[in-house]
Design a protein around this motif. Structure first.
Motif, short mmCIF file in Angstrom:
data_model
loop_
_atom_site.label_atom_id
_atom_site.label_comp_id
_atom_site.label_asym_id
_atom_site.label_seq_id
_atom_site.Cartn_x
_atom_site.Cartn_y
_atom_site.Cartn_z
N GLU A 159 -1.46 9.46 3.12
CA GLU A 159 -2.35 9.48 3.86
C GLU A 159 -0.65 10.25 4.72
O GLU A 159 -1.06 11.34 5.61
N VAL A 160 0.45 10.00 4.72
CA VAL A 160 1.63 11.04 5.14
C VAL A 160 1.98 12.05 4.44
O VAL A 160 2.03 13.49 6.01
N ASN A 161 1.68 12.50 3.66
CA ASN A 161 1.33 13.54 3.23
C ASN A 161 0.22 14.55 3.40
O ASN A 161 0.51 15.89 4.11
N ARG A 162 -0.45 13.89 3.82
CA ARG A 162 -1.93 14.66 3.83
C ARG A 162 -1.71 15.23 5.82
O ARG A 162 -2.44 16.16 5.50
N VAL A 163 -1.22 14.21 6.92
CA VAL A 163 -0.71 14.44 7.78
C VAL A 163 0.00 15.16 8.30
O VAL A 163 -0.04 16.43 9.35
N THR A 197 1.45 14.71 -2.61
CA THR A 197 0.99 13.47 -3.56
C THR A 197 -0.11 13.03 -4.46
O THR A 197 -0.39 12.61 -5.30
N GLU A 198 -0.99 13.97 -4.14
CA GLU A 198 -2.90 13.59 -4.42
C GLU A 198 -2.79 14.49 -5.55
O GLU A 198 -3.10 13.99 -6.19
N HIS A 199 -1.72 15.45 -5.45
CA HIS A 199 -1.86 17.12 -6.48
C HIS A 199 -1.34 16.09 -7.99
O HIS A 199 -1.62 16.25 -9.12
N ALA A 223 1.33 -1.32 -0.01
CA ALA A 223 0.18 0.35 -0.23
C ALA A 223 0.88 1.04 -0.06
O ALA A 223 0.47 2.14 0.78
N PHE A 224 1.95 0.98 -0.80
CA PHE A 224 2.24 2.54 -0.98
C PHE A 224 2.00 3.50 -1.63
O PHE A 224 2.36 4.94 -0.34
N ASN A 225 0.93 3.85 -2.67
CA ASN A 225 0.42 4.68 -2.40
C ASN A 225 -0.66 5.96 -0.87
O ASN A 225 -0.38 6.63 -1.28
N GLN A 226 -1.33 4.18 -0.74
CA GLN A 226 -1.60 4.77 -0.16
C GLN A 226 -1.47 5.43 1.68
O GLN A 226 -1.50 6.35 2.28
#
Length: 346
Positions: free
Chosen positions: A210-214, A223-225, A203-206
């Motif tokens: 999440e790490v970039n979000r928090v 990452t989402e961009h 689950a690398f992308n997940q």
């Protein structure tokens, strides 16, 4: 004067001692007054037969093993002495453990909530479901708080970390924002890689999302961009409440705070002793605090004793190859999957 010089220069072989008559040999013998010199015994190593040499194979994986693989496989152009030294500071080591634990539980609860949402299509929601999901949400918030407390220490240059250029008595007026940005981005990317390796390369992308979000919030999630998954918008209301927590602050873009910092200043009830886990000894800790304390700062070889599950860390090293991939064995494969996702608070 010449006689004085001759007397002053007298010495040599018979200087430190005296003469005495030896009755046995019936002659004068010289006896030294100096203490006897110690004769060092030469240890002759014994050769061990090569057929009897046995190496230990009961060693467990430690956090350093995961960091070594991450550094070994990282591009050389992103590595620097500052980054490598930072990864080996006790505060950052606790930070990495907390991040691994947080992501491990996040993946577990994300799978659980996805299954619950599917089941709700054919079942009726009950009050017991709200209680269970509230427990999930509080557990995730506590784990994010553990990450946030170490992250805050790094930001203010506390404990064994160094202060930034604009802080402390030797602060500089010149801005080093570009240098700081590159260091922080590289450190964050290394943290994602370490977490991914510790959780068995799953689950690398997940994990990265999440790490970039928090750390950066939804607005600045790079990452989402890049991936354009739109994963938060696709979540059901119940999933958002559990996975994102209730310590979110939606403000103007320039005033956006990191969700980790929001966890520190959240209005929910927080056990103040969690702020000192791994650093300050608290009297009579609860089983929950004791579990988290051993996870953050305990030796890896005691994980099994206290039931600590932290990815592949603490598992037998003989079950993995040099690159920390599980060896082809049915028992090892099943055990590694269980260790990465079947995490429970005591």
């Amino acid at each position: 004067m010449a006689e004085d010089e001759d007397e002053g220069g007298f010495g040599g072989l018979y200087e430190d001692g005296h003469w005495a008559w030896d009755e046995t040999t019936e002659e004068l013998v010289f006896i030294s007054d100096l203490p006897p010199q110690l004769i060092e015994a030469i240890q002759i190593p014994t050769k061990v037969p090569t057929g009897t040499i046995e190496f230990r194979d009961d060693i467990d994986l430690i956090e350093q093993d995961v960091k070594d693989i991450a550094l070994y496989t990282a591009p050389v152009n992103i590595l620097s002495p500052i980054l490598i030294n930072a990864l080996h500071i006790p505060t950052v080591e606790r930070f990495l453990r907390a991040l691994i634990l947080c992501c491990q539980y996040y993946l577990q609860i994300a799978d659980e909530m996805a299954n619950r949402i599917i089941e709700l299509e054919t079942k009726v929601r009950t009050p017991q479901g709200d209680i269970v999901e509230s427990e999930f949400r509080n557990n995730l918030s506590d784990l994010r708080l553990l990450v946030a407390k170490e992250y805050s220490t790094m930001l203010i240059g506390g404990s064994d970390t160094k202060k930034y250029h604009h802080m402390g008595p030797y602060k500089k007026r010149r801005s080093l924002s570009d240098k700081d940005a590159r260091l922080c981005e590289t450190l964050l990317r290394m943290c994602v890689q370490i977490v991914w390796l510790a959780l068995g390369r799953r689950a690398f992308n997940q994990i990265e999302l999440e790490v970039n979000r928090v750390f950066k919030s939804e607005i600045f999630n790079s990452t989402e961009h890049t991936l354009h998954t739109n994963y938060i918008a696709k979540m059901a209301k119940e999933e958002k409440a559990v996975l994102l927590g209730h310590c979110l602050r939606h403000n103007k873009k320039l005033n956006t705070r990191s969700p980790l910092i929001n966890e520190v200043f959240c209005h929910r009830d927080i056990d103040y002793r969690m702020m000192g886990l791994g650093v300050i000894k608290c009297p009579q800790p609860s089983p929950r605090l004791l579990y988290l304390m051993h996870t953050l700062a305990g030796p890896e070889d005691t994980f099994g004793k206290f039931g600590v599950v932290l990815g592949i860390i603490g598992m037998p090293r003989a079950s993995y190859d040099t690159m920390l991939r599980p060896l082809p064995s049915a028992n090892v494969e099943g055990k590694s999957k269980a260790s990465m996702y079947e995490f429970r608070f005591n």
